[in-house]
Design an enzyme around this catalytic site. Sequence first.
Site, PDB file in Angstrom:
ATOM      1  N   LYS A  46      -0.064   0.453  -3.253  1.00  0.00           N
ATOM      2  CA  LYS A  46       1.394   0.917  -4.095  1.00  0.00           C
ATOM      3  C   LYS A  46       1.763  -0.199  -5.099  1.00  0.00           C
ATOM      4  CE  LYS A  46       2.305   3.984  -3.234  1.00  0.00           C
ATOM      5  NZ  LYS A  46       1.628   5.350  -3.822  1.00  0.00           N
ATOM      6  N   HIS A 101      -8.586  -1.558  -1.198  1.00  0.00           N
ATOM      7  CA  HIS A 101      -7.119  -2.426  -1.180  1.00  0.00           C
ATOM      8  C   HIS A 101      -7.628  -3.641  -0.005  1.00  0.00           C
ATOM      9  CE1 HIS A 101      -4.501   0.335  -2.709  1.00  0.00           C
ATOM     10  NE2 HIS A 101      -4.510   1.061  -1.722  1.00  0.00           N
ATOM     11  N   SER A 131       8.038   2.038  -3.325  1.00  0.00           N
ATOM     12  CA  SER A 131       6.978   3.131  -3.674  1.00  0.00           C
ATOM     13  C   SER A 131       6.560   3.454  -2.316  1.00  0.00           C
ATOM     14  CB  SER A 131       6.061   2.408  -4.559  1.00  0.00           C
ATOM     15  OG  SER A 131       5.060   3.186  -4.903  1.00  0.00           O
TER      16      SER A 131
END
Length: 287
Positions: A46, A101, A131
């Site tokens: 995010k 990630h 988010s």
Amino acid sequence: MVMSDNLFWCEGTPFPKAHYSPELLRKVQEEFVVKDEDVVTVTYPKSGTNWLIEILCLIQSRGDTNWVRSVPIWDRSPWIELEAGLALANKMEGPRLLTSHLPIHLFPKSFFSSKAKVIYLMRNPKDMIVSRYFFWNAINWFNKPYSLEQCLEWSMEGKVPYGSWFDHIHGWVSMRERENFLMLSYEELKRGTKRTVEKICQFLGKKVEPEELDLILENSSFEVMKENKMSNYSMLGDTYLVHKNPLIRKGITGDWKNHFTVAQAEAFDKLFQEKMADLPRELFPWE
């Protein structure tokens, strides 16, 4: 209900049981070969990942939109820690765009002796948490936080997929002096998109003409991405999504001010000062 019911831990970092396994993560770390010509987008979730991928795809195609309008974003720059992404990455020819990630200690070991380029994009963690809250409520494969407050609590404890934001940043920031590593923030990309895209081109050694740069900027804009079904994740359908376009919500900075209470913001800021005290303040270009 706790988020950790959905998670398993791998070397101190939690991952969702639904899409990851210790075996898969080990395979990525030990066996995946990062090649010298690869460009890897690395982010904490995010933080503007899809925006950066879109920019990189358009830089690669010199502003031509054929590729970004005909191939889903997850096939253009596959996620190496997901089974389908890893399989695709292993089959790809030529210079690859890849996405991850992963925290630095679980990243493919082959990267550290390669000339591959990593672009690390970070974002104001308060905006990231907002988010994350809306994203989790828009998809079907997570225990959902009842409230933003619960999402904030889980985030501050690091009991969320990919673990603590503070740990992730600390790990990757250690690479910032390397010439094959570029650290950017969502905020600078938002504030000075053209300047930042030029910086990315320079880092990649890509010379783009002024008219190509204009096309890159135009076609990676929030409005255009929101309408592009190859980039807005609407193709995933009801199996994954509670409603369409969960990844392209507002595309702004400072949205946390519309959601955090004063007490929540103060508690988070206190934790931030404690956790990031050892890093230069100018690394974090938000207010």
